[in-house]
Write an enzyme that holds these catalytic residues in place. Structure first.
Site, short mmCIF file in Angstrom:
data_model
loop_
_atom_site.label_atom_id
_atom_site.label_comp_id
_atom_site.label_asym_id
_atom_site.label_seq_id
_atom_site.Cartn_x
_atom_site.Cartn_y
_atom_site.Cartn_z
N ASN A 51 -3.07 -1.68 6.62
CA ASN A 51 -2.28 -2.20 5.51
C ASN A 51 -0.89 -2.63 5.97
OD1 ASN A 51 -4.33 -1.51 3.56
ND2 ASN A 51 -3.68 0.62 3.78
N HIS A 137 -5.90 3.58 -8.10
CA HIS A 137 -5.98 4.41 -6.90
C HIS A 137 -6.17 5.90 -7.25
CE1 HIS A 137 -4.23 6.24 -3.16
NE2 HIS A 137 -4.82 5.21 -2.60
N GLU A 190 -2.39 -1.31 -11.21
CA GLU A 190 -1.95 -1.76 -9.89
C GLU A 190 -1.72 -3.26 -9.93
OE1 GLU A 190 -4.80 -0.55 -6.65
OE2 GLU A 190 -4.67 1.32 -7.75
N SER A 194 -6.41 -2.10 -4.47
CA SER A 194 -6.42 -1.77 -3.05
C SER A 194 -7.75 -2.04 -2.36
CB SER A 194 -6.04 -0.30 -2.86
OG SER A 194 -6.95 0.54 -3.55
N ASP A 219 1.85 0.04 -10.03
CA ASP A 219 1.76 0.45 -8.63
C ASP A 219 1.71 -0.81 -7.76
OD1 ASP A 219 1.14 1.40 -6.14
OD2 ASP A 219 -0.52 2.69 -6.80
N HIS A 222 0.29 -2.66 -2.78
CA HIS A 222 -0.21 -3.76 -1.93
C HIS A 222 0.46 -5.09 -2.26
CE1 HIS A 222 -3.39 -1.27 -0.18
NE2 HIS A 222 -3.41 -0.69 -1.36
N LYS A 253 2.90 0.71 3.75
CA LYS A 253 2.02 -0.46 3.94
C LYS A 253 2.86 -1.62 4.48
CE LYS A 253 -1.44 1.71 1.29
NZ LYS A 253 -1.83 2.26 0.01
C1 LIG Z 1 -1.99 3.68 -0.42
C2 LIG Z 1 -1.83 3.67 -1.88
C3 LIG Z 1 -1.07 4.65 -2.53
C4 LIG Z 1 -0.54 5.86 -1.83
O1 LIG Z 1 0.52 5.56 -1.00
P1 LIG Z 1 0.76 6.48 0.30
O2 LIG Z 1 2.17 6.20 0.65
O3 LIG Z 1 -0.21 6.00 1.31
O4 LIG Z 1 0.52 7.88 -0.12
C5 LIG Z 1 -0.87 4.52 -3.88
N1 LIG Z 1 -1.41 3.51 -4.57
C6 LIG Z 1 -2.16 2.57 -3.98
C7 LIG Z 1 -2.72 1.46 -4.79
C8 LIG Z 1 -2.40 2.63 -2.62
O5 LIG Z 1 -3.18 1.72 -2.05
#
Ligand SMILES: *Cc1c(COP(=O)(O)O)cnc(C)c1O
Length: 405
Positions: A51, A137, A190, A194, A219, A222, A253
């Site tokens: 990522n 997620h 989101e 993801s 969220d 990405h 990411k």
């Molecule tokens: C990876 C991810 C998270 C968590 O983030 P980390 O910093 O890896 O714990 C939260 N939401 C989504 C959509 C993700 O892909």
């Protein structure tokens, strides 16, 4: 007394069950930094699994910032932020993120997972309503369960489904007599999903939540660094950033470091400092991670961040224009859904034999029967890397269920 055989025997049965279902996973050692190539089990392979969308994980600017923070502040933070661990690098990171996202304030967490867990539980509980997209997620799902709020799930990206639930939630909260405070309705979704790479219909969701007096937590894990003229995320791209109550993201990411964050109002952040249990009861992130993340945010906001972002989208468009299936790729995450667990694992193995690392994603990360290859592109990929991927996909003759045949 030595451990009895029963313990390991019991666990071995669990492992066998996973194995039998094609769901057993194991760790694979990477002996190199993240990048377009990694050394996996001793072999150099092209990496389509990360990522690290902007290729910042091994970027010298970030490494230097981390090293300087270690020199100035040491390796560890010593305690939770409220005890003695609220180090200058955390404060600089939060100022940098708030400025970048154009919000009043920001709170950094040790991971994105911890940000979701602490934040949702701080805002809603028994008597409140939490509305989630079906594909959010796992960290949001876990946070929802832990919060004690009444949970409703809308069909993925389906506005009618969301609206029906909002109508129900409005009626229900209107019918309850508030005790200590008004009942709350919080939607969590989101911006870029993801494991599917598709985008939320954000403008419409923001309209709906405003009409119904609900709050929105978005969220941007990405999307930060990838979308919008300032690369602030999908909320910026859709022109609704100032209408989203909570903008969440990860620093692990596109931002190439580690940690999570919530951007929003001063009151929101002050409340989280008091209520978010994953923040309060956990040692602060190491100074190196915070400093690297702050350097990443500055880079993403700069002209060199813009150039990386253009490079990433060039690769996405390259893949899109050469994929035989002629589909639109809205993000650098490209799922090739193969259905069965074994089909996905065997396709991933076939690619690995050809020198390409594309992970098979299985239950419980995605629903049963939707196992897939997840290709993720990075600004660090060169056109030749994408060509190599296409050539190998063609050789394998895959027929992804989500693409026209
Ligand atoms: C990876 C991810 C998270 C968590 O983030 P980390 O910093 O890896 O714990 C939260 N939401 C989504 C959509 C993700 O892909």
């Amino acid at each position: 007394m030595p451990l009895g055989p029963a313990f390991n025997h019991e666990l071995a049965l669990d492992l066998q069950a996973l194995e039998g279902a094609g769901l057993r996973r194991s760790l694979r050692e990477i002996a190199s930094p993240q990048g377009p190539r990694v050394i996996l089990d001793g072999k150099t392979v092209l990496n389509f699994s990360s990522n690290d969308y902007l290729g910042l994980a091994a970027e010298p600017v970030l490494k230097t910032a981390a090293i300087q923070a270690i020199e100035a502040f040491g390796a560890g933070a010593g305690a939770s932020r409220l005890i003695s661990g609220s180090l200058a690098p955390h404060h600089r990171l939060e100022e940098t993120l708030a400025q970048f996202k154009r919000t009043e304030a920001c709170l950094a967490f040790s991971t994105g997972y911890a940000a979701a867990l602490g934040t949702i539980g701080a805002l809603v509980g028994r008597g409140d309503i939490l509305i989630l997209d079906k594909l959010v997620h796992a960290c949001v799902v876990d946070a929802a369960r832990l919060s004690g709020a009444t949970l409703r799930v809308f069909r993925h990206n389906d506005l009618d489904s969301l609206e029906k639930i909002l109508v129900w939630a409005t009626a229900r909260t209107a019918a309850t007599t508030p005790r200590l405070r008004n009942p709350r309705v919080l939607i969590v979704t989101e911006s870029v999903f993801s494991m599917d790479g598709d985008l939320a219909p954000l403008r419409e969701i923001v309209e709906l939540k405003d009409q119904h007096g609900a709050w929105l937590m978005l969220d941007e894990a990405h999307a930060t660094g990838l979308f919008g003229p300032g690369r602030r995320g999908l909320a910026e791209a859709c022109g609704v950033a100032d209408r989203v109550e909570l903008q969440m993201g990860t620093l692990g990411k596109a931002l190439g470091s580690a940690g999570g964050y919530i951007c929003g109002s001063r009151q929101l952040v002050d409340l989280l400092v008091n209520r978010a249990r994953s923040f309060i009861f956990s040692t602060a992130p190491v100074p190196a991670a915070a400093a690297a993340a702050a350097a990443a945010v500055e880079m993403v906001a700069s002209e060199s961040g813009a150039a990386r972002c253009r490079q990433l989208w060039d690769r996405v468009h390259q893949l899109q224009s050469t994929l035989a299936w002629g589909v639109d790729l809205p993000s650098p995450i490209v799922p090739l859904i193969l259905g069965s667990e074994t089909a996905a694992v065997s396709a991933s193995g076939g690619l690995l034999a050809r020198g390409l690392f594309v992970p098979a994603i299985r239950y419980p990360t995605v629903a049963r029967g939707t196992a897939r290859l997840r290709v993720s592109l990075s600004a660090a990929h060169e056109p030749a890397h994408v060509q190599a991927l296409l050539a190998s996909l063609q050789e394998l003759g895959l027929r992804p269920l989500n693409l026209p045949s």
